[in-house]
Design a protein around this motif. Structure first.
Motif, PDB file in Angstrom:
ATOM      1  N   VAL A 138      46.052  93.029   3.702  1.00  0.00           N
ATOM      2  CA  VAL A 138      46.608  91.808   2.006  1.00  0.00           C
ATOM      3  C   VAL A 138      45.646  91.040   1.931  1.00  0.00           C
ATOM      4  O   VAL A 138      44.756  90.402   1.621  1.00  0.00           O
ATOM      5  N   LEU A 152      42.854  89.861   5.848  1.00  0.00           N
ATOM      6  CA  LEU A 152      42.885  88.831   5.465  1.00  0.00           C
ATOM      7  C   LEU A 152      42.204  89.223   4.020  1.00  0.00           C
ATOM      8  O   LEU A 152      41.174  88.938   4.537  1.00  0.00           O
ATOM      9  N   ASN A 159      48.291  80.767  -2.829  1.00  0.00           N
ATOM     10  CA  ASN A 159      48.052  80.978  -1.143  1.00  0.00           C
ATOM     11  C   ASN A 159      47.206  80.201   0.255  1.00  0.00           C
ATOM     12  O   ASN A 159      47.025  80.852   1.089  1.00  0.00           O
ATOM     13  N   VAL A 173      50.222  82.084   5.720  1.00  0.00           N
ATOM     14  CA  VAL A 173      50.023  82.514   5.956  1.00  0.00           C
ATOM     15  C   VAL A 173      50.084  82.304   8.138  1.00  0.00           C
ATOM     16  O   VAL A 173      49.707  81.301   8.154  1.00  0.00           O
ATOM     17  N   ASN A 212      40.721  87.096   9.465  1.00  0.00           N
ATOM     18  CA  ASN A 212      40.550  86.575   8.979  1.00  0.00           C
ATOM     19  C   ASN A 212      38.981  86.402   8.853  1.00  0.00           C
ATOM     20  O   ASN A 212      38.387  85.113   9.329  1.00  0.00           O
TER      21      ASN A 212
END
Length: 319
Positions: free
Chosen positions: A147, A201, A209, A213, A229
């Protein structure tokens, strides 16, 4: 003319030596808080900035400031609009961390899928056979959802595809189809969380943003899927991640970044068996620290030599 460079936090000596070779004076900061920078920047022409907050108040206090050079790729700790209004360049070193962070993410993929840290801890506790009921996962043929497909995301994809034989799924709202390699499958936001066996991510920390998530995404993931992450902690809703992990909506997580850094000692993420945590260290190698310092220093040299910087992140109204 002698210029003075403020360095609020320690950087690699190679960057400092480069600045000194041009006759610049180095001013080591008294601290990394806003009030420290406001006090220290008064007589400085440039700031070589790590994580300290470079706010409008700091920029206004720097009456002689011509550039704020970020040590690394991110620049969310700089007030870009204020810098532009005040005629101050803001720059970053966009490719300084790319390979280092991508290597770290590859390590995270291996660590979380093979349960390496958990097995290490259990073995040291005397449980050699814990492995029998907690098996790992092979990666060849598994789907890696990336992502944010910028420099780091693309490098992770390359390493995972060619090195581990993983299938690459990618989401990035800013890229065109021709910007993706042939081996990457372009996904929507919803589908990438649904399809991937591992999600990593790599989006920037911009307003839209923050906490993007959360439970909706975790509920859409496979129960066997892992989340990584190494971007910015604020892109995840930590409370909802903790809930998703407790309810076994996903298998686990690898977190190098947190909403609050350092995280509080009672943060549940620090004590969960299915979570690996590291202290925001993805770029923390000798080589990367040198590269970030040297690239930031080179931007300062350019601007103070009346040249345009190589990696501007704002468009200042030059005084």
């Amino acid at each position: 003319m002698s210029y003075r460079i403020l360095i609020p936090q320690a950087v690699a000596k190679e960057g400092i030596e480069l600045l000194k070779s041009y006759g610049f004076e180095i001013k080591n900061g008294s601290g990394a808080k806003e009030e420290d920078l406001i006090k220290d920047v008064v007589d400085c022409d440039a700031i070589l900035l790590r994580t300290a907050p470079c706010t409008e108040a700091v920029l206004k206090a720097g009456k002689n400031l011509k550039i704020v050079a970020r040590h690394g790729a991110g620049y969310n700790n700089v007030d870009l609009a204020a810098a532009a209004r005040l005629g101050i360049w803001a720059t970053n070193a966009p490719d300084s961390t790319t390979n280092t962070v991508a290597e770290f993410v590859l390590g995270a993929i291996l660590a979380i899928s093979k349960k390496i840290f958990l097995m290490n801890r259990k073995m040291k506790e005397g449980d050699f056979f814990f492995k029998n009921t907690h098996k790992g996962m092979d990666l060849t043929g598994k789907k890696l959802g990336i992502v944010g497909f910028g420099r780091i995301g693309r490098k992770v994809a390359q390493k995972a595809f060619y090195g581990l034989g993983m299938k690459i799924f990618a989401y990035d709202p800013y890229l065109r189809e021709e910007d993706y390699p042939d081996y990457a499958t372009i996904c929507s936001w919803e589908n990438i969380f649904k399809e991937a066996d591992i999600i990593t991510l790599h989006m920037p920390l911009v307003k839209e943003n923050i906490r993007c998530v959360g439970m909706k995404e975790f509920s859409n993931m496979k129960e066997s899927a892992y989340l990584i992450n190494c971007a910015r902690g604020e892109v995840i809703n930590e409370e909802e991640l903790i809930l998703a992990l407790n309810e076994k909506l996903i298998a686990g997580a690898f977190l190098d970044v947190f909403e609050e850094e350092p995280p509080k000692n009672d943060n549940p993420l620090l004590s969960m068996d299915n979570v690996i945590t590291t202290p925001h260290m993805a770029s923390n190698t000798e080589e990367c620290m040198i590269l970030m310092a040297v690239q930031a220093a080179s931007e300062i040299i350019k601007v103070l030599s009346n040249e345009k910087p190589s990696w501007p992140v704002n468009n200042p109204l030059i005084k």
